[in-house]
Structures are given as C-alpha cells and as structure tokens.
Design an enzyme around this catalytic site. Structure first.
Site, PDB file in Angstrom:
ATOM      1  N   ARG A 123       0.814  -1.236   0.000  1.00 53.40           N
ATOM      2  CA  ARG A 123       0.000   0.000   0.000  1.00 53.40           C
ATOM      3  C   ARG A 123       0.838   1.271   0.000  1.00 53.40           C
ATOM      4  NH1 ARG A 123      -2.884  -2.846   4.118  1.00 53.40           N
ATOM      5  NH2 ARG A 123      -4.504  -4.114   3.172  1.00 53.40           N
ATOM      6  N   LYS A 145       1.300  10.765 -12.094  1.00 58.14           N
ATOM      7  CA  LYS A 145       0.435   9.786 -12.758  1.00 58.14           C
ATOM      8  C   LYS A 145       1.223   8.509 -12.960  1.00 58.14           C
ATOM      9  CE  LYS A 145      -2.881  12.523 -15.340  1.00 58.14           C
ATOM     10  NZ  LYS A 145      -3.470  12.715 -16.674  1.00 58.14           N
ATOM     11  N   GLU A 187       6.009  16.662 -26.597  1.00 61.03           N
ATOM     12  CA  GLU A 187       5.457  17.128 -25.315  1.00 61.03           C
ATOM     13  C   GLU A 187       5.979  18.520 -24.976  1.00 61.03           C
ATOM     14  OE1 GLU A 187       3.113  15.834 -23.231  1.00 61.03           O
ATOM     15  OE2 GLU A 187       2.841  13.892 -24.190  1.00 61.03           O
ATOM     16  N   LYS A 229       4.542  22.293 -16.134  1.00 61.26           N
ATOM     17  CA  LYS A 229       3.743  21.154 -15.688  1.00 61.26           C
ATOM     18  C   LYS A 229       3.623  21.135 -14.167  1.00 61.26           C
ATOM     19  CE  LYS A 229       2.564  16.414 -16.274  1.00 61.26           C
ATOM     20  NZ  LYS A 229       2.857  15.063 -16.728  1.00 61.26           N
ATOM     21  N   GLU A 239      -6.405  16.070 -10.989  1.00 54.07           N
ATOM     22  CA  GLU A 239      -7.060  16.265 -12.266  1.00 54.07           C
ATOM     23  C   GLU A 239      -8.539  16.573 -12.124  1.00 54.07           C
ATOM     24  OE1 GLU A 239      -6.045  13.270 -15.093  1.00 54.07           O
ATOM     25  OE2 GLU A 239      -6.140  14.718 -16.710  1.00 54.07           O
ATOM     26  N   ARG A 243      -5.754  20.682 -14.680  1.00 55.43           N
ATOM     27  CA  ARG A 243      -4.756  19.736 -15.137  1.00 55.43           C
ATOM     28  C   ARG A 243      -5.098  19.092 -16.477  1.00 55.43           C
ATOM     29  NH1 ARG A 243      -1.588  15.306 -11.464  1.00 55.43           N
ATOM     30  NH2 ARG A 243      -0.584  14.251 -13.180  1.00 55.43           N
ATOM     31  N   ASN A 247      -3.632  17.518 -21.389  1.00 59.35           N
ATOM     32  CA  ASN A 247      -4.025  16.478 -22.338  1.00 59.35           C
ATOM     33  C   ASN A 247      -4.281  17.017 -23.742  1.00 59.35           C
ATOM     34  OD1 ASN A 247      -3.902  14.019 -20.839  1.00 59.35           O
ATOM     35  ND2 ASN A 247      -5.649  14.755 -19.652  1.00 59.35           N
ATOM     36  N   HIS A 250      -4.067  14.765 -26.677  1.00 62.30           N
ATOM     37  CA  HIS A 250      -4.075  13.393 -26.162  1.00 62.30           C
ATOM     38  C   HIS A 250      -5.362  12.634 -26.478  1.00 62.30           C
ATOM     39  CE1 HIS A 250      -0.463  14.660 -24.168  1.00 62.30           C
ATOM     40  NE2 HIS A 250      -0.333  13.520 -23.521  1.00 62.30           N
ATOM     41  N   HIS A 254      -4.421   9.338 -27.998  1.00 57.98           N
ATOM     42  CA  HIS A 254      -4.704   8.031 -27.387  1.00 57.98           C
ATOM     43  C   HIS A 254      -5.467   7.129 -28.341  1.00 57.98           C
ATOM     44  CE1 HIS A 254      -4.287   9.488 -22.927  1.00 57.98           C
ATOM     45  NE2 HIS A 254      -3.128   9.226 -23.484  1.00 57.98           N
ATOM     46  N   HIS A 267       4.133   7.231 -28.036  1.00 59.51           N
ATOM     47  CA  HIS A 267       3.162   8.124 -27.425  1.00 59.51           C
ATOM     48  C   HIS A 267       3.354   9.564 -27.930  1.00 59.51           C
ATOM     49  CE1 HIS A 267       0.572   9.981 -24.456  1.00 59.51           C
ATOM     50  NE2 HIS A 267       1.578  10.707 -24.001  1.00 59.51           N
TER      51      HIS A 267
END
Lengths: 363, 363
Positions: A123, A145, A187, A229, A239, A243, A247, A250, A254, A267
């Site tokens: 955890r 992330k 990016e 960032k 997010e 935030r 994207n 993206h 994606h 990517h």
C-alpha cells in the site's frame, strides 16, 4: 562539477524536487537524502540497464544500502499487469519491506510501472524517478500519474502517486534514438502551446537544436516544461479541472495509439499528430486562427513528428475516443486551443469532429 | 422505520459516515447522497448476489442510474489479480467513466477488492461499502485498507482508499454461517482488548448473544468497534504508528493464514488464535499478567474460535512472520498487550517467540 537546475513541485507534504543537468546519474549526494530505508530496488529495462545501470549502482554504493535490480522487457507493449507483477515478485522474493525505495531508471513506461508498483506494494513505498528519455523528463516524471494499460484502454489502471525526487540526467539523452527524441519534443511543443506563447516561440526557433540534442537547448526545454507542468499539477493534483489542459492532443493521440495497437506509434508521435488534429478542430469551431494552426503543423513537422493520422476509419476513432478517461457518459471532451497559452475544454458537435478526421486522417 | 446509528470517520476531505442498523440495504435515501455520476456498478459474489443483490438494485432503481452488477467467485482464494481484473474488464466493457460509483456488496474480500479496483480504475473512482459479514462490518469497511493477495503474502498489493460511505445492515448477518459470525466476533474481541477495557468486559458478558446473532448486541458491537477503529484511523490514516495496534493478533494470524494457504482458516479464526499467541508472548515478556491472558483464551474459546495454532513448524512460522508488512529488514514487530486497553509495539527475542510457538502450536 556540471551545472544543475532544480525545479520544485509544490504539493505540500508530497512536495519533491526535479534536478535537471548533465551527468547527474552518478552523483551520490542527489540520491542520499531520499533513501531512508535499508534497501533499494532499481527497476529498469533490457535497453537501459546495460547503458546506465552500472553508473547508478556505483552512485548508490557509498550509501551502504542493499541494492537489487529488476530488469523488465522494453516497450509500451509490456506496460501491463504481467510485467508489473515481475516487480512485485522480485520485491516479495527479496522480502522487501515497507521502507524499501524503488528507483525507476528508464523512460515513461518504466516510470509509470515503477510508480504504480511503489503505490501498491504494501500500500505504498517511496520511489525516485530517473527518467532517461526526453519524453519522460519533460512529462511522465512530473505529476504523479502512474499506471498500466488494459487491452481496452491506455493507462486505465493506475494511481496518483508522487516520487521523492526526480533526477533528470540530460546526458542520458545522447543514447536516445532520434525517433524517441522527437517523441519528447512533441510534449515540449504541447507545453508551450497550452501555457506559454513565449516558450512556444522559443521552441519554433530551437527545434533544430533539440533535434541535434544540444545540451543547453535540452536543459532549457526540460526545465521550462517541468516548471509549467509542475505549476499546473500543483494547482490540480488529482485532475479535477485545470490539469486536463495537459491532455492537449491526447484525446486524438490516445485513439491513434489504441487503434494501431500500443507500441506501433510512440506516445509522443501520437500526441504530435493529435495536436495537429486538435488544432484543426479548434479552428473549425472558431476558437483558433488559421495562422496559429499552421504554426503548430510546421513545428510538429520540424520536430520530425507525423502530421497525418493513420487510417483507422472514422467510426473506430469515435469509439476509441468515447472510452478515453476524459469522456463522461460517452461524451468526448476535447482540449482545444484559443491562442498560444490559452485553452478550453469542451464537447464538440459530431459533424465538426468528423470534418477534422476527414481533414487530418491519411486517405 | 428501524433505528439507525451513524458513526462518523473524521478524515478531513475524505471523511465518511458509517450507517449501522437493521434493513438499511433497501433504503434509497442512504445511497442517494453518495452517487454523483450516471452509473453504478455493484460488485458482489456468487453467494451474496442471490441473497441481497435484488434488494440493493431495487433500492437504487428510484435514482435513475445505469446499474450493472459484477458477480465474482466467493472466497479468500479468489482475492487475487485475476478476479480483480474481472472488475476492470466489466467496467471497461461497459465504458464506465470516471464518475461511475462502485458498490461493494459482500464481505471483506469483496470490499477489499472493490475498494482497490475503485482506487485504480482510471486512477480513482468513488465507491460505497455495503458489508454483509460481521467481520467486514466491524473491521475491513473502516479504515480504507484495500488490496489483493500475492502468492507470497496476504494484502501485499493494495492502496489506502476511503469509501464515500459504509452501510452496515445488521439484518444481513442472519444468513451468515456460524463460522463466519465467529470470525467477526474475533475482531470485536480484538478491538475491546487493545482499546477499551469496559468494552472487553461487555464482550465477555455478551459473547453468547453475539453467537446467537441478537440484533441489539450486534448493533452495539458493530457501533463500538467502528467508533474505536474510526478514532484510531483518524489519528493515523496511513499506518505511521498508532494504527498498527489494530494488528494485535495479526502477525501470528497472517502466518497461520499464509502457512495453511489462504481460505483454509478464516481471517478472523486466524486472528482469534493469533491473539492467544500474542497474549502468551505478552505474558512471557513480562508485559501482561497471567489472569488477563486466561480471560483472552476464555473469550476466544467462547466465541467458537480456535485457541491452538496449526502445526506448521517453528521455522515456517518465523519465515512467514518475517515477510509480514510490519516487518522491517526482516525484524518482526509484535503488537503486545500490557493490559486491556493498552498495547505496545516491539521486537521480541527469538527464544521468547519460540517458547510461545511451543506453547500455542498444536503438537
């Protein structure tokens, strides 16, 4: 000793530094403050370990920790549960305790998986990011992330989990294939486009220097991208709203990655093309002027990135975008550009999206 | 309308209520405030769905949400990645978005897996716990511990993740097998022993009423156990220190479960026996008096729980305890009792641990 810049990510008790500079990988004193327990597990891959594993292990040796290394297969195609479980197997096999520090040595895939392993192992154990690609230095090592892919979607299983520190060694980019360097430039372009018109202009003037891997240009690009960032993430760690502007490119990107199968396009390549598509949609809906769209197309092309999307079929694009994490009840949310440095998040009429697909997807 | 008690778990922005009472499962108004999105996925198992699935679905119907159900196989043996992935497959197959609420309907295994799925799906979606066993009502639905087992250790992969609400319907305990009821009584005994001498005495006087599933006794036991656990968790959400006292009996107990193979003994049975072992070690090291140890043995036995540990061999016990999450660099940490309501966390000399194993493990 080479110069170093430090960007601070301000997340209260989860705050951490990003150290940026050449030849940082061997500097013991950068790691020392962030390793509290008796054991360290380096997680890397078959490409990066032969290049930088030994340097990192030598840097850690004076700390007197028990250091082990897990070498994963390389590539987005392995960003899945089976590979993640290799990390857990190694940790449990070595009886790694709750104070064991994981160090992610590699690109975004390594960082995302190691971060997720750190988030879940008992955890939560501490971890340090040592990104060795431009993409991971400017993007995936900032913001917490972490995660893995699922056959039905990218990064669908994961956690928000912050590292103790990020050590971005610019010198490791010398061994980066040109195509992966370009993926990182994508990016950088994105960051300039959404947040800082002056930085976007700087990129237009320095994209060739980035392509040539010039250290000063790279260090500045990484620093400014991380600063931007970091400030966005600090304002919106989980997010909730702001935030999402990160994207940009993206939603389309994606869909390209998932449609072609992960690993076909990098990517960053998908994001590069995705920005061209998002810019097209932005113009089509009256938010962005045509000259700005053309500047985006030009700088994406100058970064050796694709500007035409692969022919997956319009229906497939729509289907893939509907399962995107940003979608709500099947309604696709697009991050669009008003001008350099100003975005908006909105739904779009199907006809406009279809027109964008018709204009940007290869015949 | 039946009476209801609410315990508030005070975790700042992650605070949530625990509603306790009979026949709560059908009360729409208890669910309504905690479901913000358009979709709900109930996660349950093959045993519980036929008993209570329909009641829950009827309670949700007036909310006009899109409700789906994932039915998992029943048992600790299925608390693994493969079963967890069935939840992800169902969510992605149904294109569940980030605002989808998961509802865990079942015991601790269902709650732990559903909570972990909620923590990881798209990096976090809301979830509600509807525990249907005494153990999960008093223990696993409070505190935000979620996770799955690994072949090398119990709950090794997981997250701290809080529910939106817990709805503990005492009436569901009527269908609980006697053995599982006893497993829940074990955690009630543990809570009294570590935190509240008066509650421990109450348990000694009411253990037969709990065994007979008397509603007033159950409601009080659940309420008091949740209050105590909630206050401990509120003081130490991420198990930095105090929270570890909740693991009284668990170091030995986890070794029993892992050594026999998960599912052989119920978790509560292992904890019941583990408390007898921890009490023995507490006396042996001079912390606890013999009369208190005997009271623990008596109340564990009166709760129809085992007081003799299975014969795994001493070496195997030591090995299993060294990989426990509480161990640091192989050194086992024990939660011991000084008196009812007062614990300490300490290492113990190997000879004392061996003596305890010799005294408590079946020949």
């Amino acid at each position: 000793m080479a110069s170093m810049i430090t960007v601070h990510v301000d997340l209260g008790e989860r705050a951490y530094p990003i150290h940026i500079g050449a030849d940082l990988l061997g500097r013991t004193e950068l790691f020392a403050p962030h390793i509290a327990g008796a054991a360290v597990t380096i997680v890397t891959n078959t490409t990066v370990d032969p290049l930088y594993g030994e340097t990192l292990r030598r840097a850690l040796a004076p700390l007197g920790k028990q250091v082990s290394t897990v070498v994963l297969p390389d590539g987005e195609a392995y960003k899945n549960w089976e590979t993640l479980n290799q990390i857990f197997d190694a940790l449990l096999g070595a009886r790694a305790d709750r104070k064991t520090t994981l160090i992610a040595l590699g690109g975004g895939v390594t960082g995302d998986m190691t971060g997720f392993a750190a988030a879940c192992y008992m955890r939560g154990v501490p971890f340090i990011q040592v990104p060795t690609t431009l993409l991971s230095q400017v993007d995936s090592s900032v913001g917490g992330k972490t995660g893995i892919n699922h056959p039905l979607g990218k990064n669908m299983i994961g956690a928000f989990y912050q590292p103790q520190a990020v050590i971005a060694d610019i010198a490791t980019l010398r061994t980066l294939p040109q195509r992966e360097l370009a993926a990182g430039v994508a990016e950088v372009i994105k960051t300039g486009a959404i947040a800082d018109a002056a930085f976007f202009e700087w990129i237009e003037g320095n994209v060739e220097a980035l392509n040539r891997c010039e250290p000063e240009a790279l260090a500045y690009a990484v620093k400014r991208s991380c600063e931007i960032k970091a400030s966005v993430v600090a304002a919106d760690e989980r997010e909730g709203g702001l935030r999402a502007i990160l994207n940009f490119g993206h939603t389309f990107g994606h869909a390209i990655e998932a449609g072609l199968g992960y690993g076909e396009w990098l990517h960053g390549e998908a994001v590069g093309c995705g920005m061209v598509m998002a810019a097209d949609l932005s113009v089509r809906l009256g938010y962005l002027d045509e000259a700005s769209r053309q500047r985006i197309v030009r700088v994406v092309a100058a970064g050796h990135l694709p500007t035409r999307a692969p022919a997956l079929g319009e229906a497939r694009y729509m289907q893939l975008m509907q399962v995107d994490k940003k979608a709500e009840a099947g309604a696709i949310k697009f991050i669009l550009l008003k001008r350099f440095g100003e975005t908006l998040i909105t739904r779009a009429p199907d006809e406009a999206v279809h027109a964008t697909l018709a204009a940007t997807v290869a015949a």
